[in-house]
Design an enzyme around this catalytic site. Structure first.
Site, PDB file in Angstrom:
ATOM      1  N   ASP A 138       2.250   3.035  -1.040  1.00 15.93           N
ATOM      2  CA  ASP A 138       2.750   2.526   0.242  1.00 15.93           C
ATOM      3  C   ASP A 138       3.690   1.364  -0.050  1.00 15.93           C
ATOM      4  OD1 ASP A 138       2.249   2.313   3.357  1.00 15.93           O
ATOM      5  OD2 ASP A 138       2.158   0.270   2.554  1.00 15.93           O
ATOM      6  N   LEU A 139       4.886   1.384   0.561  1.00 17.19           N
ATOM      7  CA  LEU A 139       5.851   0.308   0.342  1.00 17.19           C
ATOM      8  C   LEU A 139       5.359  -0.958   1.034  1.00 17.19           C
ATOM      9  CD1 LEU A 139       9.217   2.235   0.868  1.00 17.19           C
ATOM     10  CD2 LEU A 139       7.902   1.918  -1.236  1.00 17.19           C
TER      11      LEU A 139
ATOM     12  N   ASP B 172       6.295   5.053   5.430  1.00 19.51           N
ATOM     13  CA  ASP B 172       6.694   4.577   4.101  1.00 19.51           C
ATOM     14  C   ASP B 172       5.620   4.892   3.066  1.00 19.51           C
ATOM     15  OD1 ASP B 172       4.796   2.893   5.081  1.00 19.51           O
ATOM     16  OD2 ASP B 172       5.827   1.025   4.588  1.00 19.51           O
TER      17      ASP B 172
END
Length: 412
Positions: A268-269, A311
């Site tokens: 996950d960004l 994301d």
């Protein structure tokens, strides 16, 4: 000189001989007709075989032109398509005998000609609705055809239109460059029959190619719909449906072969919302595309990287069954993700939180692997938040006043 006197027996014998000769002559003519009829029937039979043996238009037309050339002992035969709108024809097939002139032997395949240009006296162009014969000595022959005959050394030409579904779609042109050729009614009838067969062949081949093209277009649409159903529209990566299917296959493979190890990575960004809030969703989407390309660049063809939504990305990497190796791969992911990105006259650097699970943990289902990697990822993210309290560590602007010119090596 002694006068010869024929008696009744002599006269009877003469009549008998004359009658026998007449019968022999009649038999010879009949045999010739039978032989000619057999030749014609065989030619029609051969034409039918040609038509049914292939759906390749070039093959059919070439064989028919060769057959007509041989059957009529012509010097050359051409088959061309015909466009009534433009009054033009294009040579599709041609055949030459050993008697063809040098000018005739010049290949015309693929060349387009004006069939009958508009004449100065306002007469309508000739449209070949039916068979037409003309020769170089014909006083009524128009200047265009006369010049055409002279250019190619022809003396006489027989043109036969090929009609299908009520439309003229091609023309057979039978040339003789040796002398004025007179075609017998039998030859003309035979040519018309072969022309009819050729018309059927043209129509069948055209329908076949149209059907093939429709099937091709349908398959392209089906492939496009299938791709859209199984891939993310922005990054074109496999979506969660396709990823889950491939993970399921990896689990089944592991059950069959213990050595078939694999690992699932869930990333996950960090603070990606700041990218959208600062630069807008369009630039945010571009960053996601760059991330997708970077993740794709570090895997092999047998591995899978998927955008799972927003994301979040998932990776299925085969051959990793050990936690130590998985940790090394996490470092590889973070190194590639953290490379600077040039965006809106700025360079940004993003980080990501990564969780994983390996096949040696013995999980049973696809969802268990994904959930376990997801939980591990969130534990890593929470730990990072405690250690690095400033959000700048998750979304970092480097030189916010940088001009548009991007430094070498930075990805657009």
């Amino acid at each position: 000189q002694e006068e010869i006197i024929y008696d009744e027996n002599d006269l009877m014998m003469a009549k008998l001989l004359a009658s026998t000769a007449a019968i022999a002559f009649e038999n010879a003519n009949l045999f010739q007709q039978i032989e000619q009829s057999y030749t014609q029937q065989k030619a029609l039979h051969d034409s039918a075989i040609i038509i049914t043996s292939s759906l390749n238009l070039d093959t059919i037309l070439t064989k028919i032109s060769e057959q007509v050339c041989s059957l009529l002992n012509a010097t050359s035969v051409y088959i061309s398509n015909y466009d009534p709108g433009t009054q033009t024809y294009c040579i599709l097939a041609e055949a030459f005998s050993q008697f063809a002139s040098e000018a005739e032997r010049r290949s015309d395949l693929g060349i387009t000609y004006n069939y009958h240009p508009e004449s100065g006296n306002g007469s309508k162009p000739f449209i070949p609705h039916k068979l037409r014969y003309y020769d170089i000595e014909d006083p009524d022959l128009d200047a265009h055809r006369l010049q055409h005959l002279r250019n190619f050394g022809g003396h006489s030409v027989l043109e036969i239109p090929l009609q299908a579904s009520g439309k003229i779609n091609a023309i057979i042109m039978i040339w003789d460059s040796r002398c004025k050729r007179v075609f017998t009614p039998q030859e003309i009838a035979l040519c018309e029959t072969i022309a009819l067969q050729a018309s059927i062949a043209l129509e069948n081949a055209t329908l076949y190619y149209q059907t093939q093209e429709e099937l091709k277009q349908r398959k392209l649409l089906e492939d496009e719909f299938r791709h859209k159903a199984l891939h993310d529209t922005l990054t074109h990566l496999p979506n969660r449906v396709l990823f889950s299917d491939r993970l399921e296959q990896a689990i089944k493979k592991k059950k069959r072969k213990k050595q078939a190890e694999f690992a699932v990575f869930y990333l996950d960004l960090d603070n990606f919302k700041q990218v959208n809030d600062t630069f807008g969703h369009t630039e945010g989407d571009r960053v996601l595309e760059i991330v997708a390309k970077r993740l794709s660049s570090i895997i092999r063809t047998e591995d899978t990287v998927s955008r799972f939504g927003g994301d979040e990305f998932l990776m299925l990497v085969e051959g990793i069954g050990d936690i130590t190796v998985a940790e090394l791969f996490v470092g590889k992911i973070q190194t590639h993700i953290s490379r600077p990105i040039s965006i809106c006259n700025h360079q940004i650097q993003i980080s990501c939180s990564v969780g994983y699970t390996v096949s040696s943990q013995g999980l049973k289902t696809c969802q268990e692997y994904i959930d376990t990697a997801d939980q591990y990822m969130y534990s890593v993210k929470n730990l990072n938040k405690k250690i690095l309290k400033s959000p700048v560590d998750f979304f970092m602007l480097v030189d916010p006043g940088l001009e548009r010119a991007d430094p070498p090596g930075l990805e657009q």
